[in-house]
Design a protein around this motif. Structure first.
Motif, short mmCIF file in Angstrom:
data_model
loop_
_atom_site.label_atom_id
_atom_site.label_comp_id
_atom_site.label_asym_id
_atom_site.label_seq_id
_atom_site.Cartn_x
_atom_site.Cartn_y
_atom_site.Cartn_z
N GLU A 137 -16.81 -18.26 27.56
CA GLU A 137 -16.22 -19.20 28.81
C GLU A 137 -16.82 -19.23 30.05
OE1 GLU A 137 -14.99 -22.88 29.31
OE2 GLU A 137 -14.89 -21.88 27.62
N GLN A 138 -16.88 -17.67 30.44
CA GLN A 138 -17.49 -17.41 31.75
C GLN A 138 -18.88 -17.57 31.69
OE1 GLN A 138 -16.85 -13.02 32.40
NE2 GLN A 138 -17.42 -13.24 34.50
N GLN A 139 -19.63 -17.37 30.90
CA GLN A 139 -21.05 -17.76 30.73
C GLN A 139 -21.35 -19.26 30.81
OE1 GLN A 139 -21.82 -15.67 27.04
NE2 GLN A 139 -23.60 -14.53 27.95
N ILE A 140 -20.42 -19.96 30.05
CA ILE A 140 -20.62 -21.35 30.41
C ILE A 140 -20.35 -21.99 31.66
CG2 ILE A 140 -19.59 -23.69 29.44
CD1 ILE A 140 -19.27 -22.04 26.40
N GLU A 141 -19.22 -21.33 32.20
CA GLU A 141 -18.72 -21.88 33.55
C GLU A 141 -19.90 -21.52 34.59
OE1 GLU A 141 -14.74 -20.24 34.44
OE2 GLU A 141 -13.91 -21.45 32.78
N SER A 142 -20.37 -20.14 34.53
CA SER A 142 -21.59 -19.69 35.22
C SER A 142 -22.78 -20.82 35.21
CB SER A 142 -21.86 -18.36 35.11
OG SER A 142 -23.08 -17.98 35.82
N SER B 179 -37.50 -11.89 28.16
CA SER B 179 -36.47 -11.18 27.51
C SER B 179 -35.76 -9.97 27.92
CB SER B 179 -37.02 -10.77 26.00
OG SER B 179 -38.18 -10.09 26.40
N ASN B 180 -36.22 -9.60 29.28
CA ASN B 180 -35.93 -8.61 30.00
C ASN B 180 -34.76 -9.21 30.99
OD1 ASN B 180 -37.74 -6.71 29.06
ND2 ASN B 180 -39.26 -7.52 30.85
N HIS B 181 -34.52 -10.38 30.89
CA HIS B 181 -33.40 -10.80 32.07
C HIS B 181 -32.32 -11.06 31.19
CE1 HIS B 181 -36.73 -12.85 34.84
NE2 HIS B 181 -36.38 -11.69 35.18
N SER B 182 -31.12 -11.17 31.70
CA SER B 182 -29.87 -11.50 30.79
C SER B 182 -30.19 -13.08 30.07
CB SER B 182 -28.65 -11.58 31.60
OG SER B 182 -28.42 -12.71 32.75
N ASP B 183 -29.42 -13.22 29.40
CA ASP B 183 -29.44 -14.56 28.51
C ASP B 183 -28.90 -15.65 29.54
OD1 ASP B 183 -30.19 -13.47 26.09
OD2 ASP B 183 -28.72 -13.48 25.31
N GLU B 184 -27.73 -15.28 30.26
CA GLU B 184 -27.19 -16.16 31.32
C GLU B 184 -28.14 -16.62 32.31
OE1 GLU B 184 -23.58 -15.84 34.36
OE2 GLU B 184 -23.46 -14.96 32.51
N SER B 185 -28.76 -15.73 33.00
CA SER B 185 -30.01 -16.07 33.76
C SER B 185 -31.30 -16.87 33.11
CB SER B 185 -30.47 -14.87 34.74
OG SER B 185 -31.28 -14.04 33.85
N ASN B 186 -31.52 -16.46 32.07
CA ASN B 186 -32.40 -17.40 31.27
C ASN B 186 -32.19 -18.76 31.22
OD1 ASN B 186 -34.83 -15.43 30.98
ND2 ASN B 186 -33.94 -14.59 28.96
N LEU B 187 -30.80 -18.78 30.76
CA LEU B 187 -30.08 -20.24 30.47
C LEU B 187 -30.09 -21.05 31.55
CD1 LEU B 187 -27.73 -19.45 27.51
CD2 LEU B 187 -30.10 -20.26 27.21
N HIS C 287 -23.99 -23.03 38.41
CA HIS C 287 -25.40 -22.84 38.90
C HIS C 287 -26.32 -24.17 38.83
CE1 HIS C 287 -24.12 -18.54 39.23
NE2 HIS C 287 -25.27 -18.67 40.09
N CYS C 288 -26.09 -25.01 37.75
CA CYS C 288 -26.89 -25.78 37.35
C CYS C 288 -26.44 -27.41 37.55
CB CYS C 288 -27.51 -25.61 35.99
SG CYS C 288 -28.18 -24.22 35.75
N GLU C 289 -25.35 -27.53 37.81
CA GLU C 289 -24.68 -28.80 37.96
C GLU C 289 -24.99 -29.52 36.81
OE1 GLU C 289 -25.83 -30.75 41.54
OE2 GLU C 289 -25.35 -29.37 42.81
N ALA C 290 -24.56 -28.98 35.36
CA ALA C 290 -24.61 -29.47 34.21
C ALA C 290 -23.39 -29.44 33.57
CB ALA C 290 -25.50 -28.75 33.54
N HIS C 291 -23.15 -30.32 32.43
CA HIS C 291 -22.01 -29.99 31.54
C HIS C 291 -22.30 -29.32 30.16
CE1 HIS C 291 -17.98 -30.93 29.75
NE2 HIS C 291 -18.81 -31.44 28.81
#
Length: 125
Positions: free
Chosen positions: A99-104, A66-74, A108-112
């Motif tokens: 949209e920026q979070q989704i694209e990132s 929970s100390n990391h950003s949601d984006e890095s956790n996801l 990073h994960c090669e996911a859709h």
């Protein structure tokens, strides 16, 4: 001929945030710290009986913070799911991702990622 069933998991990020902040040691974690060899064998036998969704939850509690950003956790969550052989995650969030979070996360994960209803997202690995 039937298609093989996809391995899917539901991950409620809101519940994760609440659980991770009050996490306590499990029996197997305590065992692993005092008797590493026995703890490892114990963990492997328990892991075999868990569903991919339950394994993902357990690993996420250990690896995400929970100390990391949601984006890095996801990003880490998606990578963990791939290692567990999960092919699709239904992610339930406390808010919508922009949209920026989704694209990132996708890059990073090669996911859709596609938006579902309300604050749900379907991540295809």
């Amino acid at each position: 001929m039937d298609k093989p069933q996809r391995i899917c998991a539901v991950f409620d990020y809101t519940s994760f945030l609440g659980t991770s902040s009050s996490k306590k040691w499990t029996f197997s974690e305590a065992l692993k710290s005092f008797a590493p060899v026995f703890g490892t064998v114990w963990n492997e036998s328990v892991k075999e009986r868990m569903s991919p969704e339950d394994r993902l939850w357990e690993i996420a509690l250990k690896r995400l913070s929970s100390n990391h950003s949601d984006e890095s956790n996801l990003i880490e969550l998606v990578k963990l799911a791939k290692r567990e052989g999960i092919e699709e995650i239904k992610l339930v969030m406390p808010y919508a991702l922009d949209e920026q979070q989704i694209e990132s996360i996708q890059s990073h994960c090669e996911a859709h990622i596609k938006a579902g209803k309300q604050d749900e997202f379907i991540i295809t690995l």
